[in-house]
Design a protein around this motif. Structure first.
Motif, PDB file in Angstrom:
ATOM      1  N   SER A 139       0.834  -1.179   0.019  1.00  0.00           N
ATOM      2  CA  SER A 139      -0.107  -0.094  -0.096  1.00  0.00           C
ATOM      3  C   SER A 139       0.928   1.192   0.145  1.00  0.00           C
ATOM      4  CB  SER A 139      -0.771   0.084   1.215  1.00  0.00           C
ATOM      5  OG  SER A 139      -0.200   0.113   2.550  1.00  0.00           O
ATOM      6  N   PRO A 184      -4.570   8.186  -9.967  1.00  0.00           N
ATOM      7  CA  PRO A 184      -3.636   7.342 -10.620  1.00  0.00           C
ATOM      8  C   PRO A 184      -3.797   7.354 -12.081  1.00  0.00           C
ATOM      9  CG  PRO A 184      -5.197   5.990  -8.996  1.00  0.00           C
ATOM     10  CD  PRO A 184      -5.923   7.477  -9.348  1.00  0.00           C
ATOM     11  N   LEU A 215      -2.141   0.963  -9.272  1.00  0.00           N
ATOM     12  CA  LEU A 215      -2.617   1.653  -7.992  1.00  0.00           C
ATOM     13  C   LEU A 215      -4.286   1.770  -7.875  1.00  0.00           C
ATOM     14  CD1 LEU A 215      -0.528   5.269  -7.827  1.00  0.00           C
ATOM     15  CD2 LEU A 215      -0.242   3.303  -6.497  1.00  0.00           C
ATOM     16  N   THR A 259      -3.415   4.024  -0.049  1.00  0.00           N
ATOM     17  CA  THR A 259      -4.222   3.100  -1.140  1.00  0.00           C
ATOM     18  C   THR A 259      -4.055   1.697  -0.667  1.00  0.00           C
ATOM     19  OG1 THR A 259      -1.962   2.529  -2.225  1.00  0.00           O
ATOM     20  CG2 THR A 259      -3.148   4.688  -2.991  1.00  0.00           C
ATOM     21  N   ALA A 268      -0.770  -2.065  -3.527  1.00  0.00           N
ATOM     22  CA  ALA A 268      -0.694  -1.826  -5.174  1.00  0.00           C
ATOM     23  C   ALA A 268      -0.012  -3.254  -5.973  1.00  0.00           C
ATOM     24  CB  ALA A 268       0.231  -0.553  -5.407  1.00  0.00           C
ATOM     25  N   HIS A 270       3.962   3.593 -11.397  1.00  0.00           N
ATOM     26  CA  HIS A 270       2.744   4.090 -11.643  1.00  0.00           C
ATOM     27  C   HIS A 270       2.617   5.563 -11.586  1.00  0.00           C
ATOM     28  CE1 HIS A 270       2.010  -0.155 -10.606  1.00  0.00           C
ATOM     29  NE2 HIS A 270       2.090   0.187  -9.445  1.00  0.00           N
TER      30      HIS A 270
END
Lengths: 398, 398
Positions: B54, B71, B79, B98, B101, B106
């Motif tokens: 995350s 994202p 993401l 988040t 991921a 990203h």
């Protein structure tokens, strides 16, 4: 061309890629005498530079209450040191046109309701410790930093491991145009440093060092040489800087050791250099000049040519005692050091006066040195481009 | 150190340089398991990647009403493809974490009261036609794209003039570690293209191409080769694109001519290449793969190795007619083309299905080709890093 369902998907992706890009440049056309700045992203229409060197900026922010243009520079900027209020149009695009600017490379950003924002139509240039917008304002009649139809050297991105910091580092290295063909020739090297908040990319991306060197070498004004540009920050392995530490001067403690123990050995073993003091120069701008004076004056066994661009040592400067007494024996110094070069722009008044004070004190003490004056330019890259253009031809003449 | 009046001026300038930098990272410390992303600027503390992958993002905007994390990705992002609302703290810093991921690189940006803003703590990476923030999420156990203690090649920034466009262009060129010492050896060359909205810097700055090649060459998995990365946009001299033209596909009309008439001749005359079709490959991602299929399949006299990364030709694909019938004689094609390589990530569903359809149609038609599946990764750089890692070892084996 792709067709049907997948084609749609493919093109949808491309459209998605482009439609996320609210380039402000796309929102207006002009019919006047202005041109998009060469520092813009590909196709970026703003900022635009007018014939009188005034510059128009745009930023789209329909819901913002206040948008301002802030020229960088810290002390003085060729865009003017004040903050410009921008005016909102009915299309939600904020605009301002500056007074005629001093030619050169000027950092800037926007304040959007107080939040610092880069211009999406500008390339970013690493300054102030972050990617930063900048606008290139051309200097009439000055093409020494333009790409011309002459042989071009490469700028090499080099990764190397530093035992001093315990980390991988990145250097930019200019090799002269003939480097790949004259494979038995060895070359002198200039170590050239950026300023505070910038990094190893600055001399290429902001300073156009490679075009300046290409043009000087093509006309025989400078000897073919390598130009090594390292990152001026270095924290020794095991040491740490606080997360809140934003004073760049606190981040350079390990740099001298990196230069002497990691960088120079890597360069001399990886490239065809003439590895001795008479074929090694060091110069830098602002913080990089401060580092140059510290490192090179402290190691005359390593460097014979020294340049400080907009980097006075302070007006308490006493030649008899400064830099561990390196100037105390003028005859010995003058014999050993082939060039001590100082320069500043008349538009950066404090730096200029202080550099001239250093120059005069050295003259009075019998220390040979060159003082170069860049007319009208401030603590910005046009000063340092001119510096390099004057400095590089003087190198490696003995 | 500088002292007194000038010293104050000098340090004041430095302070000015640093104090304009409201790096959000400086505002908070964490004591958890997270690490600053390696894609951050030097010293940037956020975004931070946690052990479960995350990612926590921060942005300082005390007066903003709404701040969101967006994202990138266009289609899918590792993401997550949704927009994340961020929460304002009492210090004016907005935060969001988040879900875990997908590993990889990203793109992202913030929406601050609707204005698209980069993260000042992230380096910028050229994507979407503009400098864009990105976060690197490490893949457990995958170190093939890391800098290791192996010989490193240089990535050279090369300026060259294009008669096709009438302008100076910039290419990035990887030379293998031994290039500077084996000065009588000539090398094969891979021409490797970026995607829509990106440019010649992408494979190095986003893709870590140089470290992938260093590691493959050091372990003998790939042959030493040059990798030539050009800018995929090219407008022919005299033609123009409208200021509002944001469709990247409209900006590539001159690229085939640039590659064939400007770029390859410049490379073959400037570098020690083996200049024939069996020692020349072309590959690209997304738009760059689309360009590769068009250019390389149309010029089998120039290229013998071809790679399309996440670049299906469309599901109306008919091997008998596509690309001017190049696949209509399978025996001749299989004899001439040493490698036709297709790949896609399972996380980019449309691209994946379409690439597999192409692969299967070619198989059915008797055209030899390789299909590579990147598990879980989307239309993002982790897919393309894996692609290169599989593709490069297959090159120049005949």
């Amino acid at each position: 061309m792709p067709r049907t369902k997948t084609a749609f998907l493919f093109l949808a992706a491309l459209t998605a890629l482009s439609c996320h890009t609210p380039i402000t440049s796309a929102t207006a056309q002009t019919t006047d005498d202005s041109q998009p700045a060469t520092s813009n992203v590909r196709g970026g229409q703003y900022p635009r530079v007018h014939a009188d060197l005034s510059v128009t900026f745009q930023f789209k922010a329909p819901t913002a209450q206040r948008v301002q243009l802030v020229p960088g520079g810290g002390v003085e900027s060729g865009l003017g040191s004040k903050t410009f209020d921008m005016t909102k149009g009915s299309d939600g695009v904020w605009t301002v046109t500056t007074p005629p600017a001093v030619p050169g490379f000027h950092y800037y950003w926007f304040l959007v309701d107080g939040v610092q924002v880069n211009d999406p139509a500008s390339e970013t240039y690493f300054g102030y410790g972050r990617p930063t917008s900048a606008v290139e304002v051309p200097e009439k009649g000055a093409d020494y930093y333009e790409a011309k139809e002459v042989p071009h050297g490469d700028v090499r991105i080099r990764s190397y491991f530093s035992k001093t910091t315990g980390k991988w580092r990145r250097a930019y290295i200019y090799t002269p145009p003939e480097y790949d063909t004259k494979t038995r020739t060895r070359y002198p090297a200039l170590y050239l440093q950026h300023g505070a908040g910038e990094d190893e990319r600055g001399w290429t991306n902001h300073g156009r060092m490679n075009f300046i060197m290409d043009n000087l070498i093509a006309t025989g004004k400078a000897k073919p040489m390598l130009v090594v540009m390292d990152c001026g920050y270095a924290t020794k392995a095991g040491a740490s800087i606080g997360a809140g530490q934003r004073n760049f001067m606190a981040q350079i403690g390990g740099f001298e050791e990196v230069v002497l123990n990691d960088l120079i050995p890597m360069i001399d073993s990886s490239y065809r250099t003439l590895a001795n003091r008479k074929t090694r120069a060091m110069a830098g701008l602002s913080m990089g000049g401060f580092q140059t004076l510290q490192i090179a004056l402290g190691h005359l066994d390593t460097f014979a040519y020294i340049g400080a661009f907009s980097s006075p040592p302070g007006d308490g400067f006493d030649p008899a005692r400064a830099y561990n007494g390196v100037f105390s024996d003028p005859a010995a110094f003058n014999d050993k050091v082939k060039l001590l070069w100082l320069g500043a722009g008349t538009g950066e008044k404090g730096f200029f006066i202080s550099a001239r004070v250093m120059h005069e004190a050295l003259e009075k003490a019998g220390i040979k040195n060159v003082f170069y004056e860049s007319t009208d330019t401030a603590h910005e890259w046009q000063t340092w481009r001119r510096d390099l253009y004057d400095f590089a031809p003087r190198l490696f003449r003995d």
